[in-house]
Design a protein around this motif. Structure first.
Motif, PDB file in Angstrom:
ATOM      1  N   LEU A  71      14.157 -14.299  -6.607  1.00  0.00           N
ATOM      2  CA  LEU A  71      13.792 -13.000  -7.194  1.00  0.00           C
ATOM      3  C   LEU A  71      14.670 -12.679  -8.398  1.00  0.00           C
ATOM      4  CD1 LEU A  71      13.206 -10.971  -3.915  1.00  0.00           C
ATOM      5  CD2 LEU A  71      11.482 -11.480  -5.647  1.00  0.00           C
ATOM      6  N   VAL A  72      15.957 -12.974  -8.305  1.00  0.00           N
ATOM      7  CA  VAL A  72      16.852 -12.722  -9.438  1.00  0.00           C
ATOM      8  C   VAL A  72      16.397 -13.515 -10.656  1.00  0.00           C
ATOM      9  CG1 VAL A  72      19.181 -13.072 -10.333  1.00  0.00           C
ATOM     10  CG2 VAL A  72      18.865 -12.071  -8.073  1.00  0.00           C
ATOM     11  N   SER A  73      16.086 -14.779 -10.470  1.00  0.00           N
ATOM     12  CA  SER A  73      15.622 -15.611 -11.590  1.00  0.00           C
ATOM     13  C   SER A  73      14.320 -15.074 -12.161  1.00  0.00           C
ATOM     14  CB  SER A  73      15.423 -17.056 -11.128  1.00  0.00           C
ATOM     15  OG  SER A  73      16.653 -17.645 -10.775  1.00  0.00           O
ATOM     16  N   PHE A  74      13.403 -14.678 -11.293  1.00  0.00           N
ATOM     17  CA  PHE A  74      12.095 -14.174 -11.725  1.00  0.00           C
ATOM     18  C   PHE A  74      12.250 -12.940 -12.612  1.00  0.00           C
ATOM     19  CE2 PHE A  74       8.396 -11.400 -10.990  1.00  0.00           C
ATOM     20  CZ  PHE A  74       7.348 -12.253 -11.299  1.00  0.00           C
ATOM     21  N   PHE A  75      12.976 -11.941 -12.126  1.00  0.00           N
ATOM     22  CA  PHE A  75      13.094 -10.692 -12.889  1.00  0.00           C
ATOM     23  C   PHE A  75      14.023 -10.836 -14.084  1.00  0.00           C
ATOM     24  CE2 PHE A  75      11.391  -9.019  -8.897  1.00  0.00           C
ATOM     25  CZ  PHE A  75      10.381  -8.203  -9.398  1.00  0.00           C
ATOM     26  N   ASP A  76      15.040 -11.648 -13.975  1.00  0.00           N
ATOM     27  CA  ASP A  76      15.941 -11.859 -15.107  1.00  0.00           C
ATOM     28  C   ASP A  76      15.216 -12.550 -16.248  1.00  0.00           C
ATOM     29  OD1 ASP A  76      18.339 -11.795 -16.515  1.00  0.00           O
ATOM     30  OD2 ASP A  76      19.031 -13.695 -15.680  1.00  0.00           O
ATOM     31  N   GLU A  77      14.381 -13.530 -15.927  1.00  0.00           N
ATOM     32  CA  GLU A  77      13.686 -14.290 -16.958  1.00  0.00           C
ATOM     33  C   GLU A  77      12.482 -13.556 -17.534  1.00  0.00           C
ATOM     34  OE1 GLU A  77      12.719 -18.048 -15.224  1.00  0.00           O
ATOM     35  OE2 GLU A  77      14.805 -18.509 -14.720  1.00  0.00           O
ATOM     36  N   LEU A  78      11.777 -12.777 -16.718  1.00  0.00           N
ATOM     37  CA  LEU A  78      10.539 -12.142 -17.177  1.00  0.00           C
ATOM     38  C   LEU A  78      10.722 -10.691 -17.600  1.00  0.00           C
ATOM     39  CD1 LEU A  78       9.446 -14.726 -15.783  1.00  0.00           C
ATOM     40  CD2 LEU A  78       7.464 -13.401 -15.121  1.00  0.00           C
ATOM     41  N   TYR A  79      11.708 -10.011 -17.052  1.00  0.00           N
ATOM     42  CA  TYR A  79      11.954  -8.604 -17.382  1.00  0.00           C
ATOM     43  C   TYR A  79      13.242  -8.434 -18.193  1.00  0.00           C
ATOM     44  CZ  TYR A  79       8.489  -7.157 -13.821  1.00  0.00           C
ATOM     45  OH  TYR A  79       7.345  -6.960 -13.078  1.00  0.00           O
ATOM     46  N   GLY A  80      14.259  -9.218 -17.836  1.00  0.00           N
ATOM     47  CA  GLY A  80      15.563  -9.055 -18.456  1.00  0.00           C
ATOM     48  C   GLY A  80      16.394  -8.004 -17.735  1.00  0.00           C
ATOM     49  N   ASP A  81      17.658  -7.926 -18.109  1.00  0.00           N
ATOM     50  CA  ASP A  81      18.570  -6.927 -17.547  1.00  0.00           C
ATOM     51  C   ASP A  81      18.139  -5.537 -18.023  1.00  0.00           C
ATOM     52  OD1 ASP A  81      20.893  -5.185 -17.223  1.00  0.00           O
ATOM     53  OD2 ASP A  81      22.036  -7.018 -16.838  1.00  0.00           O
ATOM     54  N   PRO A  82      17.994  -4.564 -17.120  1.00  0.00           N
ATOM     55  CA  PRO A  82      17.564  -3.218 -17.540  1.00  0.00           C
ATOM     56  C   PRO A  82      18.449  -2.604 -18.616  1.00  0.00           C
ATOM     57  CG  PRO A  82      17.538  -3.395 -15.155  1.00  0.00           C
ATOM     58  CD  PRO A  82      18.208  -4.641 -15.673  1.00  0.00           C
ATOM     59  N   ARG A  83      19.720  -3.019 -18.662  1.00  0.00           N
ATOM     60  CA  ARG A  83      20.641  -2.432 -19.632  1.00  0.00           C
ATOM     61  C   ARG A  83      20.459  -3.022 -21.028  1.00  0.00           C
ATOM     62  NH1 ARG A  83      25.394  -3.907 -15.553  1.00  0.00           N
ATOM     63  NH2 ARG A  83      24.174  -5.820 -15.772  1.00  0.00           N
TER      64      ARG A  83
END
Length: 466
Positions: A272-284
């Motif tokens: 999940l971390v890889s998925f959201f980090d790669e497709l969404y990026g860090d919210p900050r």
């Protein structure tokens, strides 16, 4: 390729050869992929041109409204458009009766093959037309003895493919039985050529899998092997979401439930971390990608990304000769594993910035970070939020400084630049790194935190394993 397929299909018996050919080609052979493509061409008929189909749709729509009767050539195209139009052609009694009559009369399943393609391509949940077409396909498959019909009966029977009611739930179950390999499932069901990558089933199946994944992970049920990674792989195409309209919903389903509890499945969390980090990026660093997404979901991914930030920070300390980096890393990662580090914001000094600039592959590991000014060149700071406290871990002979989060003097996480004074002065607690090898400072700091956040880490958890 379509012309080539038409030529092959005109040769007696060659379709059977093509369908069986790939089974006899060595798995590692480059010819196996070609043999599989040839088989796919025979399994699904080539779709006519869009202009031709549009004209046929207009003809049938006009006929249902009282116009001229369609020609024989237009009836050949009818199965391709049976689930199109407003209302759907199959919802119009005149069309449905005419097509059903012609299907029942054909000795070989030519029209039926096209109808199967249309059902899969234009499938729509809870639509009466989809349900009707599914029932007709089941009826016609049961009476045909052709090898093609037999194959489809056998494959469809594994999930009741042509029974549209609750089909997505059955497909979700079947996908999980295959370790989340949706592509394998669809191929085994007979979806080939363009239907393997795009069909009416893809979007609802993706949504169903995301919901099931959320339910199971929230209940702390573990998935075998790479199941979660396979499911997440189906939800994306390369570096983008397969269905961008599901951007908010996916984050809410897969992140928000863990805002106040941790995900115990380590492999699932990493996927999940890889998925959201790669497709969404860090919210900050990528706030636009997180517009409309709840604070709960943002808090979860920020907390999970803390591990990536900590790993990079301590890799830099190792590379820049911080003498106790192994013990620092062991202590803070022990807290991270307990799920108490809610945010981690690396503030890099000049030496760390130079190190990253010379190593772009390392720089990409954490997109969100800050710059430190007014400190020694070799020093950097890891700024963390732990419970109701802001913690600054200084490298290279620096100490640990802690402020109450509500204290106006506490440094704010998320700024782009920090002066050394901001992350040093007027703190609530100051812990020097004395007695590292005997776990002196670690034990003192653990005791101080334990009385305030309710989590204590033991010496065994603090031992470096690097």
């Amino acid at each position: 390729m379509n012309a080539f397929a038409a030529t092959l299909q005109s040769l007696k018996g060659l379709s059977s050869l093509a369908l069986d050919l790939y089974k006899h080609v060595p798995v590692q052979s480059e010819m196996r992929a070609a043999a599989r493509k040839i088989a796919d061409l025979f399994e699904m008929p080539a779709r006519p041109g869009e202009e031709e189909l549009l004209l046929a749709l207009e003809a049938f729509t006009g006929w249902c409204a009282g116009g001229r009767e369609p020609t024989r050539e237009e009836w050949v195209l009818a199965p391709w458009i049976c689930l199109q139009g407003t209302p759907r052609l199959m919802d119009q009694e005149l069309f449905a009766a005419g097509l059903s009559q012609r299907l029942a009369a054909e000795p070989q399943p030519r029209l039926l093959r096209a109808m199967v393609h249309s059902y899969l391509r234009d499938w729509e949940a809870h639509a009466t037309a989809t349900i009707s077409v599914g029932h007709i396909i089941e009826r016609e498959l049961s009476r045909h003895g052709a090898a093609w019909a037999v194959r489809w009966r056998e494959r469809a029977g594994t999930v009741s493919l042509f029974s549209a009611e609750s089909l997505i739930s059955r497909l979700v179950d079947a996908a999980l039985e295959k370790g989340g390999d949706v592509r394998l499932l669809l191929r085994n069901l007979g979806l080939t050529t363009e239907l393997l990558t795009q069909s009416g089933l893809h979007a609802p199946l993706a949504a169903g899998l995301a919901v099931r994944l959320s339910i199971e992970l929230s209940a702390n049920r573990r998935f075998a092997g790479s199941t979660v990674g396979n499911i997440l792989g189906f939800l994306r195409t390369g570096a983008t979401l397969r269905f961008p309209e599901e951007r908010v919903e996916l984050a809410e389903l897969l992140l928000a439930p863990f805002a106040t509890k941790d995900l115990t499945d380590v492999e699932a969390k990493a996927a999940l971390v890889s998925f959201f980090d790669e497709l969404y990026g860090d919210p900050r660093s990528h706030p636009k990608a997180w517009i409309g997404i709840s604070q709960d979901a943002r808090r979860t991914i920020t907390r999970w990304l803390a591990r990536k930030a900590l790993d990079l920070f301590f890799d830099i300390l190792s590379a820049t000769a911080d003498p106790i980096w192994k013990w620092r890393k062991a202590f803070w990662l022990a807290l991270e594993r307990r799920g108490v580090i809610d945010d981690a914001w690396p503030i890099f000094g000049r030496q760390a910035v130079d190190w990253l600039a010379a190593r772009p592959e390392q720089r990409r590991r954490v997109a969100a970070h800050a710059r430190l000014t007014g400190a020694e060149r070799k020093q950097s700071v890891m700024l963390m939020r732990i419970g109701g406290y802001i913690v600054a871990e200084w490298s290279h002979a620096g100490s640990v400084r802690i402020w109450a989060h509500a204290d106006a003097r506490a440094p704010t996480i998320g700024d782009a630049y920090y002066s050394a004074d901001e992350v040093r002065a007027d703190c609530l607690y100051d812990q020097r790194h004395d007695g590292t090898i005997s776990y002196s400072w670690q034990t003192e700091l653990s005791d101080w935190l334990a009385t305030r956040i309710g989590v204590r880490i033991g010496v065994n958890e603090m031992r470096p394993n690097v």
